[in-house]
Scaffold this active site. Structure first.
Site, PDB file in Angstrom:
ATOM      1  N   ARG A 122     -14.817  -4.834  -7.880  1.00  0.00           N
ATOM      2  CA  ARG A 122     -15.450  -5.014  -9.250  1.00  0.00           C
ATOM      3  C   ARG A 122     -16.982  -5.234  -9.137  1.00  0.00           C
ATOM      4  NH1 ARG A 122     -12.122  -9.213 -12.031  1.00  0.00           N
ATOM      5  NH2 ARG A 122     -13.594  -8.835 -13.650  1.00  0.00           N
ATOM      6  N   LYS A 126     -14.632 -12.366 -18.227  1.00  0.00           N
ATOM      7  CA  LYS A 126     -14.645 -13.108 -19.677  1.00  0.00           C
ATOM      8  C   LYS A 126     -14.416 -14.308 -20.045  1.00  0.00           C
ATOM      9  CE  LYS A 126     -12.131  -9.144 -20.775  1.00  0.00           C
ATOM     10  NZ  LYS A 126     -11.167  -8.262 -21.787  1.00  0.00           N
ATOM     11  N   GLU A 139      -9.034  -4.884 -22.484  1.00  0.00           N
ATOM     12  CA  GLU A 139      -7.998  -5.829 -23.352  1.00  0.00           C
ATOM     13  C   GLU A 139      -8.950  -6.293 -24.456  1.00  0.00           C
ATOM     14  OE1 GLU A 139      -6.577  -9.525 -21.716  1.00  0.00           O
ATOM     15  OE2 GLU A 139      -5.227  -9.609 -23.345  1.00  0.00           O
TER      16      GLU A 139
END
Length: 562
Positions: free
Chosen positions: A263, A273, A38
């Site tokens: 992850r 983020k 994104e």
RNA sequence: AGCCUGGUGGUGUAAUGGUAGCACAGAGGUUUUUGGUACCUCUAGUUGGGGUUCGAAUCCCUGCCGGGCUGCCA
């Protein structure tokens, strides 16, 4: 790597699946992955793991990997980020060829599919407010209740949805929802929102859309449109997979397989983020590309090579269990790559002057130095040498402990590539700090060997006083002092764990003249000190700023600590 | 609490019914004009309990522990 070695290397669980699918002829043997960031922030090391996985698998299985910018929420997304994402990907060395896509490319198709679901009695327009919807959703143990708007007629839904699309309603006043199951133990299946009204300019579609699809309604279908075969994502999307599958099935479209993996987590840093954005916004770091940041742009500026990052991603492995990788592995990967690539230079961070009393004043000579002992092709260079030089303060001790091989009163060391010197006298200033050493040198030891074959254990780096170049050096250390800043003690914010010494600035280091010829980011090793590169942000006065990428391993420091 | 998911040395990851291996980290050593690199040696592990089996990290039952899930974020 030859074929048999390739065979022997065990495959991770995803590659095993892909291999099996290919052998079974699933998707006609096609393998097609995608990397779908994104554009609402910069790429970081966690993304690198996903990038290496997706592009890596495509390459290994003779397939393709798309770049898709997942731009379904114009509130947070910016073209600045999209550009940075592509720059970082290219820097890492991956090529999506002509396959750059955007979720927003599919807004029209997605809308039509929403209409299709309405017609099939599988979606409805809901007037519930945010709060009401949350209340009716139920909770972890209790089932939810159906929306009072769930039974609107197809015609009414179609009409309302059309009006939503045309901007007839206020933001937040209506949503389009799927009719699935309000009592599902998986909350994602309790009539999830497909479309929301957003009065927001989109970086790509401008103001043509007043409604935007949710992640769940966009992602799987985007994969489907692109003919993706294996849709790889992180564990937190596991609960969304039933939804992913539901849309593909109920729409009757190509159904890629979603597979989740754990992850990447790294100790002494954060990997989200949102948290990175806070570090930037609150000024804890100097920007997304601050060399202490685990962003790809930060790491690049710090002096990481793309290869080191790729090697790291390969070594961390791939599995479904939560993991926290030790930062030492990252440092190992960097040193390992730089050791082969970086040319060597001499420099001293903390200069201590030496006058060689038996060296003729006014005389200068040049000594030969090897550019990289690991790479013969790197060749040699000349370094100026004269009566006055500087060494590092760390390499002198007035009262040395046992096994200290460096300089001390009466002791002899080798100046790398030059001569043996012996410390004759220690000069001190008014504060009784050592300000200079008076030494003698052995003219017979030129190049670093003496004809009599006597042993000199210590070898230290030095710079010639007249030709050395002054520079500023940024010494970076781990950003956090807590190994796991993400979950410190209760009530403790991760910014409270910041390492106050993550940046140490050395104002006046000295390096040999040729360092000036390096390009920004080009790696060098300052022998015995560490790996460095020239910072991308250079002062206008032309002075030099170096970043330390990583220090050398220092087994003496380790031993001395004990 | 319910559902989902996962547990192999300090860390990460292999072994899928047949000798628990590799890497990083740690300890020690050899070589060395970088106390770097390289090389060698060592330390250290299957979450507990039952079961199936000639044989279990692997299969079954059960306990324990970790992670995720109640955005109109992705």
């Amino acid at each position: 790597m030859n074929e048999s070695e390739k065979e022997e290397k065990p495959l991770d669980f995803i590659r095993s699946t892909v291999k099996q699918d290919q052998e079974d002829g699933k998707n006609e043997g096609r393998v097609h992955t995608r990397f779908p960031p994104e554009p609402n922030g910069y790429l970081h090391l966690g993304h690198a793991k996903s990038i290496c996985l997706n592009f890596g698998i495509a390459e290994e299985f003779n397939g393709l990997c798309n770049l898709r910018l997942d731009d379904t929420n114009p509130v947070a997304e910016k073209t600045e980020y999209a550009q940075a994402i592509m720059d970082d990907l290219r820097w890492l060395g991956f090529d999506w060829e002509e396959r750059l896509f955007h979720a927003s490319d599919y807004f029209g198709q997605l809308h039509d599919w929403a209409v299709q679901l309405i017609q099939d009695h599988k979606a409805f327009v809901c007037d519930l407010t945010f709060e009401e919807m949350r209340e009716l959703r139920g909770n972890l143990i209790e089932p939810g209740k159906e929306s009072p708007f769930r039974d609107r007629t197809v015609e009414e839904n179609l009409d309302l949805f059309q009006q939503m699309k045309e901007g007839a309603f206020d933001e937040g006043s209506k949503t389009l929802r799927a009719k699935i199951d309000m009592s599902s133990p998986n909350l994602n299946l309790r009539d999830p929102v497909l479309y929301r009204i957003l009065d927001q300019e989109h970086p790509r579609t401008g103001s043509v859309w007043k409604i935007y699809p949710s992640y769940d309604f966009a992602h799987g279908q985007s994969d489907s449109i692109e003919g993706i075969t294996h849709s790889l994502c992180t564990l937190e999307f596991e609960h969304h997979r039933p939804l992913y599958d539901w849309f593909c099935e109920n729409l009757g479209i190509h159904h890629p397989q979603q597979i989740e993996f754990a992850r990447l987590n790294l100790n002494y840093t954060v990997m989200s983020k949102r948290k990175m954005l806070r570090l930037v916004q609150e000024g804890h770091v100097h920007g997304w590309d601050d060399p202490r940041m685990p962003t790809l742009s930060g790491m690049r500026r710090r002096g990481f090579t793309a290869q080191a990052i790729k090697n790291f991603c390969e070594r961390v492995g791939l599995a479904k269990r939560e993991n926290v990788i030790e930062i030492e592995l990252l440092e190992y990967c960097l040193r390992d790559d730089l050791n082969k690539k970086a040319v060597r230079r001499l420099g001293v961070l903390n200069p201590l002057k030496i006058t060689i009393e038996n060296y003729p004043s006014g005389q200068t000579e040049e000594v030969d130095a090897i550019n990289n002992p690991e790479d013969e092709d790197a060749g040699t260079r000349k370094i100026p040498f004269s009566r006055e030089i500087f060494i590092d303060r760390n390499d002198f001790m007035e009262d040395p402990p046992k096994k200290y091989f460096r300089l001390a009163p009466g002791k002899e060391v080798r100046l790398k590539y030059a001569f043996y010197i012996t410390c004759k006298e220690v000069v001190k200033d008014e504060n009784s700090e050592v300000s200079e050493l008076i030494c003698t040198y052995d003219p017979e030891s030129r190049g670093g060997d003496s004809p009599d074959g006597r042993k000199v254990k210590g070898t230290i780096q030095w710079v010639d006083a007249r030709s050395a170049v002054a520079c500023k050096v940024n010494l970076y250390d781990r950003l956090f002092s807590n190994p796991n800043p993400e979950d410190g003690e209760e009530g403790k914010d991760f910014v409270d764990c910041l390492n106050p010494d993550s940046l140490e600035i050395v104002e006046s280091a000295l390096v040999e003249p040729s360092v000036q010829d390096f390009e920004v980011g080009e790696p060098m090793q300052l022998e015995r000190v560490g790996y460095f590169c020239i910072d991308s942000d250079q002062p206008e006065d032309g002075s030099l700023v170096l970043n330390r990428s990583v220090a050398m391993r220092d087994s003496w420091a380790k031993k001395a600590k004990k």
